[in-house]
Design a protein around this motif. Structure first.
Motif, PDB file in Angstrom:
ATOM      1  N   PRO A 315      -6.702 -21.337  -2.221  1.00  0.00           N
ATOM      2  CA  PRO A 315      -7.664 -20.975  -1.629  1.00  0.00           C
ATOM      3  C   PRO A 315      -7.731 -19.588  -1.240  1.00  0.00           C
ATOM      4  CG  PRO A 315      -4.998 -21.746  -0.498  1.00  0.00           C
ATOM      5  CD  PRO A 315      -4.747 -21.542  -2.227  1.00  0.00           C
ATOM      6  N   ILE A 316      -9.796 -19.556  -0.798  1.00  0.00           N
ATOM      7  CA  ILE A 316      -9.946 -18.305  -0.225  1.00  0.00           C
ATOM      8  C   ILE A 316      -8.993 -17.135   0.063  1.00  0.00           C
ATOM      9  CG2 ILE A 316     -11.845 -17.145   0.883  1.00  0.00           C
ATOM     10  CD1 ILE A 316     -13.148 -19.786   0.398  1.00  0.00           C
ATOM     11  N   SER A 317      -8.072 -17.713   0.799  1.00  0.00           N
ATOM     12  CA  SER A 317      -7.544 -16.445   1.315  1.00  0.00           C
ATOM     13  C   SER A 317      -6.360 -15.516   0.310  1.00  0.00           C
ATOM     14  CB  SER A 317      -6.387 -16.531   2.528  1.00  0.00           C
ATOM     15  OG  SER A 317      -5.190 -18.477   1.739  1.00  0.00           O
ATOM     16  N   PHE A 318      -6.430 -16.153  -1.053  1.00  0.00           N
ATOM     17  CA  PHE A 318      -5.750 -15.736  -1.906  1.00  0.00           C
ATOM     18  C   PHE A 318      -6.105 -14.319  -2.040  1.00  0.00           C
ATOM     19  CE2 PHE A 318      -6.377 -14.013  -6.109  1.00  0.00           C
ATOM     20  CZ  PHE A 318      -5.295 -13.986  -6.488  1.00  0.00           C
ATOM     21  N   LEU A 319      -7.470 -14.152  -1.727  1.00  0.00           N
ATOM     22  CA  LEU A 319      -8.190 -12.813  -1.549  1.00  0.00           C
ATOM     23  C   LEU A 319      -7.475 -11.840  -0.790  1.00  0.00           C
ATOM     24  CD1 LEU A 319     -11.602 -13.353  -2.346  1.00  0.00           C
ATOM     25  CD2 LEU A 319     -10.185 -12.962  -4.093  1.00  0.00           C
ATOM     26  N   ASP A 320      -6.712 -12.148  -0.104  1.00  0.00           N
ATOM     27  CA  ASP A 320      -6.579 -10.850   0.988  1.00  0.00           C
ATOM     28  C   ASP A 320      -4.808 -10.556   0.743  1.00  0.00           C
ATOM     29  OD1 ASP A 320      -7.727 -12.168   2.851  1.00  0.00           O
ATOM     30  OD2 ASP A 320      -6.468 -13.060   3.528  1.00  0.00           O
ATOM     31  N   ARG A 321      -4.613 -10.453  -1.199  1.00  0.00           N
ATOM     32  CA  ARG A 321      -3.330 -10.406  -1.428  1.00  0.00           C
ATOM     33  C   ARG A 321      -3.741 -10.400  -2.979  1.00  0.00           C
ATOM     34  NH1 ARG A 321       1.716 -12.651   0.563  1.00  0.00           N
ATOM     35  NH2 ARG A 321       2.186 -11.545  -0.737  1.00  0.00           N
ATOM     36  N   TYR A 322      -4.740 -10.660  -3.281  1.00  0.00           N
ATOM     37  CA  TYR A 322      -5.017 -10.655  -4.973  1.00  0.00           C
ATOM     38  C   TYR A 322      -4.917  -8.830  -5.279  1.00  0.00           C
ATOM     39  CZ  TYR A 322      -8.682  -9.810  -9.285  1.00  0.00           C
ATOM     40  OH  TYR A 322      -8.574  -9.147 -10.160  1.00  0.00           O
ATOM     41  N   ASN A 323      -3.913  -8.835  -6.554  1.00  0.00           N
ATOM     42  CA  ASN A 323      -3.343  -8.221  -7.692  1.00  0.00           C
ATOM     43  C   ASN A 323      -4.366  -8.368  -8.963  1.00  0.00           C
ATOM     44  OD1 ASN A 323      -2.359  -6.286  -8.675  1.00  0.00           O
ATOM     45  ND2 ASN A 323      -0.329  -6.454  -7.991  1.00  0.00           N
ATOM     46  N   PRO A 324      -5.961  -6.861  -8.536  1.00  0.00           N
ATOM     47  CA  PRO A 324      -5.739  -7.581 -10.007  1.00  0.00           C
ATOM     48  C   PRO A 324      -5.430  -7.104 -11.473  1.00  0.00           C
ATOM     49  CG  PRO A 324      -6.639  -5.198  -9.269  1.00  0.00           C
ATOM     50  CD  PRO A 324      -5.838  -6.467  -8.012  1.00  0.00           C
ATOM     51  N   ASP A 325      -3.502  -6.542 -11.361  1.00  0.00           N
ATOM     52  CA  ASP A 325      -2.556  -6.726 -12.166  1.00  0.00           C
ATOM     53  C   ASP A 325      -2.001  -7.757 -12.542  1.00  0.00           C
ATOM     54  OD1 ASP A 325      -4.017  -3.894 -12.217  1.00  0.00           O
ATOM     55  OD2 ASP A 325      -2.380  -3.358 -10.809  1.00  0.00           O
ATOM     56  N   GLN A 326      -2.190  -8.354 -11.567  1.00  0.00           N
ATOM     57  CA  GLN A 326      -1.229  -9.606 -11.886  1.00  0.00           C
ATOM     58  C   GLN A 326      -2.704 -10.805 -12.073  1.00  0.00           C
ATOM     59  OE1 GLN A 326       0.228 -10.246  -8.509  1.00  0.00           O
ATOM     60  NE2 GLN A 326       2.154 -10.811  -9.877  1.00  0.00           N
ATOM     61  N   PHE A 327      -4.138 -10.826 -12.043  1.00  0.00           N
ATOM     62  CA  PHE A 327      -4.286 -12.195 -11.959  1.00  0.00           C
ATOM     63  C   PHE A 327      -5.946 -11.633 -13.074  1.00  0.00           C
ATOM     64  CE2 PHE A 327      -1.535 -13.325  -8.741  1.00  0.00           C
ATOM     65  CZ  PHE A 327      -0.818 -14.766  -9.634  1.00  0.00           C
ATOM     66  N   ASP A 328      -6.059 -12.606 -13.257  1.00  0.00           N
ATOM     67  CA  ASP A 328      -7.880 -12.587 -13.299  1.00  0.00           C
ATOM     68  C   ASP A 328      -8.497 -13.706 -12.595  1.00  0.00           C
ATOM     69  OD1 ASP A 328      -8.049 -11.011 -15.376  1.00  0.00           O
ATOM     70  OD2 ASP A 328      -7.510 -12.219 -16.320  1.00  0.00           O
ATOM     71  N   ILE A 329      -9.833 -13.377 -11.750  1.00  0.00           N
ATOM     72  CA  ILE A 329     -10.792 -14.007 -11.415  1.00  0.00           C
ATOM     73  C   ILE A 329     -11.423 -14.763 -12.193  1.00  0.00           C
ATOM     74  CG2 ILE A 329     -12.532 -14.587  -8.809  1.00  0.00           C
ATOM     75  CD1 ILE A 329     -10.506 -12.301  -7.333  1.00  0.00           C
ATOM     76  N   VAL A 330     -11.769 -16.002 -12.731  1.00  0.00           N
ATOM     77  CA  VAL A 330     -12.536 -16.647 -13.315  1.00  0.00           C
ATOM     78  C   VAL A 330     -13.583 -17.436 -12.923  1.00  0.00           C
ATOM     79  CG1 VAL A 330     -11.514 -16.938 -15.065  1.00  0.00           C
ATOM     80  CG2 VAL A 330     -11.252 -19.044 -13.230  1.00  0.00           C
TER      81      VAL A 330
END
Length: 372
Positions: A315-330
């Motif tokens: 979900p778009i709400s993922f960005l509220d919790r997005y940690n760039p050390d854990q995930f890449d946005i593709v």
């Protein structure tokens, strides 16, 4: 909400939302918690503002010495050029100043500046030392005059007109400046905004995500009864100067670091989610693949599996919790902002994510980092 045709858009009558002190304080404190010197020796520009009434101006003027600011610049848009101005009368502050001009007060923007000059002579630098002048033009942020102020600044902070959010963010990015601005959470899907998020040049702020932000609006602004009542329950009843409304989809966007974006997202394995998830769409079912994307659908942020290495749609709400050390946005499904290799042939003209022949909400596509 407001016309977003950027070729003709001006300030809309629904763009005049005045940010509350508490919301500004919470967000700025989050930056300071991460870096106590984040504002030290910096020039801060507050465009799209009303320097006499703005909580942004008051907040940074009050904390000018605490934060170690080098300079504070605040600009306003001319009343005659702003359809959001229902009626305008200059304040006594302006009327009693020798610089008052009855023509410029309507046709020109204004600029307030605070630097290290102790104008009042009280040994402090604060709001009493603000010096003001008329701008040569109407104060539009896109003007050469205000753009020059952007170029002088280190950080741009404001609540810009919602109808011009895309253009405003691009204007700041073009100047290679840091920013902290309020916008609609839906802005993450914009073609002009999402690439900045994907490239880690813009991210959600530390506060105000998935909450009700309350804004003051000019008297006479049309407000839904439910929003007015919610603002009242949150402690903001209408008064002689303003009415209050709430916008549940508002949030901060920034490129200033804050520690909360590096908090790890805790998650269970695929097997444990399938067995224990509180969501009926996952429990006992697991994860289904999209019909039109080479990825699995994860419809809930708390159901993101800890052991899946492939691409996931979240979900778009993922960005509220997005940690760039854990995930890449593709990528993102909206407007086809996704890598070509992730697309699977499907019904022509269908760009929403589909699972089992049924459309689901727009998704952000992510992949867990190998080291996470």
């Amino acid at each position: 909400m407001a016309n977003e045709n950027l070729n003709s858009a001006r300030w809309s009558s629904y763009d005049e939302f005045y940010t509350q002190w508490a919301d500004i304080e919470r967000e700025m404190n989050a930056y300071l918690e991460y870096d106590p010197d984040v504002f030290r020796d910096k020039v801060i520009l507050l465009p799209c503002d009303d320097p006499e009434w703005s909580n942004f101006t008051k907040f940074f003027a009050l904390h000018f010495m605490d934060f170690g600011l080098k300079k504070l610049i605040s600009t306003s848009f001319a009343p005659d050029s702003n359809p959001a101005t229902f009626s305008y009368e200059p304040t006594l502050f302006e009327l009693n100043d020798p610089a008052f001009d009855p023509t410029k007060t309507h046709a020109n923007g204004r600029m307030f500046v605070l630097d290290s000059t102790d104008v009042s002579g009280d040994g402090l630098v604060n709001i009493d030392d603000l010096q003001w002048s008329y701008l040569a033009g109407d104060g539009d942020f896109r003007s050469a005059e205000v753009t020059a102020l952007r170029d002088e600044a280190d950080i741009v902070i404001t609540n810009p007109p919602f109808s011009l959010f895309r253009e405003f963010v691009q204007w700041v990015v073009d100047g290679s400046k840091q920013l902290s601005v309020i916008g609609s959470s839906n802005a993450v899907t914009y073609r002009e905004v999402f690439p900045l998020i994907r490239e880690n040049r813009l991210w959600k702020g530390a506060t105000g995500n998935n909450t009700d932000m309350v804004f003051a609006v000019p008297k006479g602004t049309e407000i839904k009864d439910a929003d007015r009542q919610k603002a009242e329950r949150l402690g903001y009843p209408s008064n002689g100067e303003y009415d209050y409304t709430r916008l549940g989809n508002s949030c901060w966007f920034t490129n200033i670091e804050h520690g909360r974006r590096h908090e790890p997202l805790q998650s269970m394995s695929q097997a444990d989610n399938t067995k224990f998830s509180r969501h009926k769409e996952v429990k006992g079912i697991g994860y289904r693949r999209y019909d039109n994307f080479d990825a699995v659908d994860v419809g809930f942020v708390d159901a993101i599996p800890s052991d899946y290495a492939g691409v996931m749609g979240v979900p778009i709400s993922f960005l509220d919790r997005y940690n760039p050390d854990q995930f890449d946005i593709v990528g993102m499904s909206a407007y086809g902002q996704v890598l070509p290799e992730l697309k699977v042939p499907f019904k022509q003209g269908h760009h929403r994510p589909y699972v089992g022949g049924e459309a689901v909400y727009q998704r952000i596509f992510i992949r867990r980092k190998a080291s996470a």
